[in-house]
Every structure is written in C-alpha cells, then in structure tokens.
Design a protein around this motif. Structure first.
Motif, PDB file in Angstrom:
ATOM      1  N   UNK A   2       0.852  -1.192   0.000  1.00  0.00           N
ATOM      2  CA  UNK A   2       0.000   0.000   0.000  1.00  0.00           C
ATOM      3  C   UNK A   2       0.882   1.234   0.000  1.00  0.00           C
ATOM      4  N   UNK A   3       0.298   2.327  -0.408  1.00  0.00           N
ATOM      5  CA  UNK A   3       1.016   3.593  -0.252  1.00  0.00           C
ATOM      6  C   UNK A   3       0.065   4.634   0.294  1.00  0.00           C
ATOM      7  N   UNK A   4       0.630   5.585   1.010  1.00  0.00           N
ATOM      8  CA  UNK A   4      -0.171   6.619   1.665  1.00  0.00           C
ATOM      9  C   UNK A   4       0.406   7.990   1.351  1.00  0.00           C
ATOM     10  N   UNK A   5      -0.461   8.955   1.180  1.00  0.00           N
ATOM     11  CA  UNK A   5      -0.005  10.338   1.064  1.00  0.00           C
ATOM     12  C   UNK A   5      -0.035  10.951   2.454  1.00  0.00           C
ATOM     13  N   UNK A   6       0.968  11.757   2.785  1.00  0.00           N
ATOM     14  CA  UNK A   6       0.940  12.394   4.106  1.00  0.00           C
ATOM     15  C   UNK A   6      -0.365  13.190   4.273  1.00  0.00           C
ATOM     16  N   UNK A   7      -1.076  12.936   5.376  1.00  0.00           N
ATOM     17  CA  UNK A   7      -2.356  13.602   5.604  1.00  0.00           C
ATOM     18  C   UNK A   7      -2.309  14.465   6.846  1.00  0.00           C
ATOM     19  N   UNK A   8      -1.235  14.332   7.607  1.00  0.00           N
ATOM     20  CA  UNK A   8      -1.144  15.075   8.861  1.00  0.00           C
ATOM     21  C   UNK A   8      -1.762  14.317  10.020  1.00  0.00           C
ATOM     22  N   UNK A   9      -2.397  13.165   9.736  1.00  0.00           N
ATOM     23  CA  UNK A   9      -3.031  12.416  10.813  1.00  0.00           C
ATOM     24  C   UNK A   9      -2.330  11.090  11.047  1.00  0.00           C
ATOM     25  N   UNK A  10      -1.632  10.987  12.165  1.00  0.00           N
ATOM     26  CA  UNK A  10      -0.963   9.749  12.531  1.00  0.00           C
ATOM     27  C   UNK A  10      -1.966   8.634  12.779  1.00  0.00           C
ATOM     28  N   UNK A  11      -3.137   9.004  13.332  1.00  0.00           N
ATOM     29  CA  UNK A  11      -4.173   8.005  13.628  1.00  0.00           C
ATOM     30  C   UNK A  11      -4.688   7.382  12.333  1.00  0.00           C
ATOM     31  N   UNK A  12      -4.896   8.213  11.301  1.00  0.00           N
ATOM     32  CA  UNK A  12      -5.395   7.708  10.017  1.00  0.00           C
ATOM     33  C   UNK A  12      -4.350   6.800   9.367  1.00  0.00           C
ATOM     34  N   UNK A  13      -3.080   7.195   9.471  1.00  0.00           N
ATOM     35  CA  UNK A  13      -2.011   6.375   8.899  1.00  0.00           C
ATOM     36  C   UNK A  13      -1.950   5.026   9.620  1.00  0.00           C
ATOM     37  N   UNK A  14      -2.064   5.061  10.958  1.00  0.00           N
ATOM     38  CA  UNK A  14      -2.036   3.818  11.746  1.00  0.00           C
ATOM     39  C   UNK A  14      -3.198   2.913  11.337  1.00  0.00           C
ATOM     40  N   UNK A  15      -4.371   3.501  11.153  1.00  0.00           N
ATOM     41  CA  UNK A  15      -5.549   2.712  10.769  1.00  0.00           C
ATOM     42  C   UNK A  15      -5.328   2.065   9.405  1.00  0.00           C
ATOM     43  N   UNK A  16      -4.748   2.842   8.471  1.00  0.00           N
ATOM     44  CA  UNK A  16      -4.470   2.317   7.137  1.00  0.00           C
ATOM     45  C   UNK A  16      -3.468   1.173   7.187  1.00  0.00           C
ATOM     46  N   UNK A  17      -2.434   1.335   8.006  1.00  0.00           N
ATOM     47  CA  UNK A  17      -1.409   0.293   8.137  1.00  0.00           C
ATOM     48  C   UNK A  17      -2.016  -0.960   8.758  1.00  0.00           C
ATOM     49  N   UNK A  18      -2.830  -0.771   9.804  1.00  0.00           N
ATOM     50  CA  UNK A  18      -3.436  -1.906  10.507  1.00  0.00           C
ATOM     51  C   UNK A  18      -4.323  -2.718   9.559  1.00  0.00           C
ATOM     52  N   UNK A  19      -5.075  -2.009   8.724  1.00  0.00           N
ATOM     53  CA  UNK A  19      -5.935  -2.698   7.751  1.00  0.00           C
ATOM     54  C   UNK A  19      -5.116  -3.570   6.808  1.00  0.00           C
ATOM     55  N   UNK A  20      -3.964  -3.057   6.392  1.00  0.00           N
ATOM     56  CA  UNK A  20      -3.127  -3.838   5.470  1.00  0.00           C
ATOM     57  C   UNK A  20      -2.520  -5.039   6.205  1.00  0.00           C
ATOM     58  N   UNK A  21      -2.054  -4.817   7.434  1.00  0.00           N
ATOM     59  CA  UNK A  21      -1.482  -5.923   8.215  1.00  0.00           C
ATOM     60  C   UNK A  21      -2.518  -7.015   8.437  1.00  0.00           C
ATOM     61  N   UNK A  22      -3.785  -6.604   8.622  1.00  0.00           N
ATOM     62  CA  UNK A  22      -4.864  -7.561   8.873  1.00  0.00           C
ATOM     63  C   UNK A  22      -5.428  -8.149   7.588  1.00  0.00           C
ATOM     64  N   UNK A  23      -4.902  -7.725   6.462  1.00  0.00           N
ATOM     65  CA  UNK A  23      -5.374  -8.250   5.181  1.00  0.00           C
ATOM     66  C   UNK A  23      -6.715  -7.694   4.738  1.00  0.00           C
ATOM     67  N   UNK A  24      -7.159  -6.594   5.387  1.00  0.00           N
ATOM     68  CA  UNK A  24      -8.456  -6.018   5.027  1.00  0.00           C
ATOM     69  C   UNK A  24      -8.337  -5.070   3.854  1.00  0.00           C
TER      70      UNK A  24
END
Lengths: 219, 154
Positions: free
Chosen positions: A192-214
C-alpha cells in the motif's frame, strides 16, 4: 483526486464555448470513469498490481553507525518507507511526526514494522546527521544515506522523483521530491502507499488494515 | 545579555507595531515554530494574520534574527510531488484571516544560527504594504508540536 478535478475542469472549459461537443465529451468522461474504477484510482490507500510490480526492489544503503542496510536486513518485517531530507523545514518534519504518531498508535503491532527514512540529499545527510534527526521523532525510525549512486538507485527503484533546486541569493539548495509513504510486505512487495495527511491516527488505521489483510489488493 | 538586548529591541519595536495594528487592522497571532530536530539547519514559522480593517493589505516579507535568511514560502503537493516555492507576497484580504500552517504557507528560517529549543521565544518581523512592520513573538514548541497550544509529545 485533484488531478481528476483538474482534468474535468480542462475538459469542461472548451465545452462552454462549443456545446456541440457535449455528447462526445460525456462519452470520453464515461470512458475515463471506467478506467478509474477498473484500476482502483478512486480507492485509497490500496494501489494497483501493476504499480506494485514496479515499485521497490533491492537497495544497498548506509544505516546509522555506518552499517550497510539492504532490503534483506529486516526479515519477516513490513518496511514503511519515506523519502525526504533534513534541510526540509515543513513537509518532512510534518510527515515524520505523522509516522511517529502512527507507530505510537499501533502500539505493540509497531514491532511488525520497520520504518525507514531515506534521504534524497546524501551530500548533507550523513548517517550521523540522520540518526540525530530521526531520534527526535521516534528512535524506531531508521535514517538511511549512501553514495550518490546508491541513493539514485533506490530512488529509481521506488519511482521517487527528487530534483535539486538551487537557493536564491546564497541560500542553501532545496529539493522538490515525491512525498509518498510506502508500505512493503515482508516479501518486499508494495502492499500500500499513503499520502501524508497530517493524521498519525489515520495512517495507523491504514497500516493496521493492510497488516490484517483487510486492505491492499495484492492478496 | 543577548536576550536582554532582544527584549529591549522587542519593547521598542512592539509599541509602534501595536499602533500600526490599531490603524491598519492587521494582527499577527499565534506565531509558533517547532524545536529543531537535531542539527536540522532550517525551520518554519506558522501564524495567523487577521485583517480586521476595511481595506486589503499585502505581506511582502519577513525578517528574523535567529536565521541567516528568512523567506516567505509555500509547500504544495501536486500529485505525489512536494514542492516548496518562495512567495514574493501574500495578499491579506479585508475582513479575513490568512493562515500559515504546516504543509502550506510558512516563513522559512534558512540557516539557523543555533538549534531552536522548546520553550524559547524569539521575535519575527513581518512587513506589510500598508500596516508596515509588525513584530511578533514566536513560541518554540516541541519537535512534534502541532500548534501554538499543542502539548509536547513527551
């Protein structure tokens, strides 16, 4: 999706002058929409298989304390890769804060991740400078430098564009550079790739979804 | 000694600045910057400019003694590309507030004479076409600070 808005604006401008073009333009827009939907351009943060095959690969860089770091240095881990440079006063620190917050928010799961900050400015960003820099955000972030050739090679592998821009009136040079956060799976394939959004929480959520295969479409 | 001098200069500067703010309607608020991460030689200052007056003004430049050079800059994402370009001037429309914030417009401090430390303060002078020079105090927050009122991360 700003590029899409810009595209629509560009298509719409001549249309006002020549309404006869309307059916043709509608057809073109429908085709464009189909392409966007098919290739997942509208979904974030997942990326396409085509792009995944092209981004990433071997690298050989210098880590803190001068040790050589390659894509094989972190077996079993997901690499979170960001390119930047320490002379960058605004976007790079802001993105580093976002990554540090995401690591914090991931809690124990952050242990599955190896965050890497790769400099686009090896001339000024020595391993020591980078170690000092990353430690101020989160000691888990590993700063990587290398020879001009090694950095050029990793930029090419990650499709990162970095252009040196001379400063005016004796000011130090700066860079225009790609600001994308890449998440590579333990096999070294872009997940996955992410654009900086300024939100660490949103980035963490995105990473967690990928780790969980969602999320991520490389299943 | 140095901070005493700075303080003295500040007092001298702030009196006419306050007068100008009354007449021109320009007020610069919530000026802040982040502490330097290590030896990082550049910094960015953020603030809000409010124009309560009836006519538009223009920000034309900035001066700050903590850096070799001070420029008005704007970071812009175009697609995945991050570009930072100098701004010659920034219009401040009447009755509006213009925000300088992370990832957008900022005053770039180029070549810091010393790393910025959390808790420190320093003066920044902004030049306006109508309102003239306005000096504000910039508060240095933590490396990971996100605003003037943000608490340090640690």
């Amino acid at each position: 999706m700003t590029w899409l808005q810009r595209l629509i604006a560009r298509v719409a401008a001549p249309l006002r002058a020549q309404p006869a073009l309307l059916p043709l333009t509608a057809l073109a827009l429908a085709a464009l929409l189909a392409v966007v939907v098919l290739y997942g351009g509208g979904t974030s943060p997942a990326t396409t298989q085509m792009a995944a095959a092209q981004i990433g690969g071997p690298f050989r860089l210098t880590g803190p304390d001068g040790r050589i770091v390659t894509e094989r240095s972190f077996p079993g881990k997901w690499m979170l890769v960001f390119f930047g440079y320490t002379f960058c006063p605004d976007v790079c620190p802001t993105t580093m804060i976002e990554i540090a917050q995401a690591l914090e928010a991931l809690g124990p799961r952050a242990a599955e991740i190896e965050p890497l900050f790769i400099t686009v400015d090896p001339e000024r960003d020595t391993p020591k400078v980078l170690k000092d820099y990353t430690a101020h955000f989160d000691a888990r972030i590993i700063g990587l430098s290398g020879s001009a050739e090694a950095i050029a090679a990793v930029e090419k592998a990650y499709r990162v564009y970095a252009a040196k821009r001379p400063g005016t009136n004796g000011a130090p040079y700066l860079f225009d550079h790609s600001a994308i956060i890449y998440l590579m799976n333990p096999s070294g394939v872009l997940a996955a790739h992410f654009s900086p959004s300024g939100s660490g929480a949103a980035l963490a959520a995105g990473i967690r979804d990928v780790l969980d295969g969602k999320s991520g479409d490389l299943g | 000694m140095r901070s005493l001098l700075v303080g003295l200069v500040l007092v001298l500067l702030s009196a006419p600045a306050a007068l100008a703010a009354d007449h021109g309607g320009i007020a610069v608020m919530q000026a802040w910057t982040r502490a330097s991460p290590g030896q990082a030689p550049n910094g960015a200052v953020y603030f809000v400019i409010r124009n309560a007056g009836p006519s538009a003004d223009v920000l034309t430049g900035a001066y700050c003694e903590v850096a070799q050079k001070t420029e008005l800059h704007e970071s812009m994402m175009s697609g995945a590309m991050m570009q930072m370009k100098p701004l010659a001037e920034v219009p401040i429309p009447a009755g509006q507030a213009v925000e300088f914030k992370p990832g957008g417009r900022h005053v770039m401090l180029m070549g810091l004479k010393a790393p910025l430390k959390e808790g420190d303060h320093f003066p920044l002078t902004l030049d306006f076409k109508s309102a003239g020079a306005q000096t504000v105090e910039v508060a240095v927050v933590g490396v990971a600070g996100e605003g003037p009122a943000a608490m340090p991360m640690h």
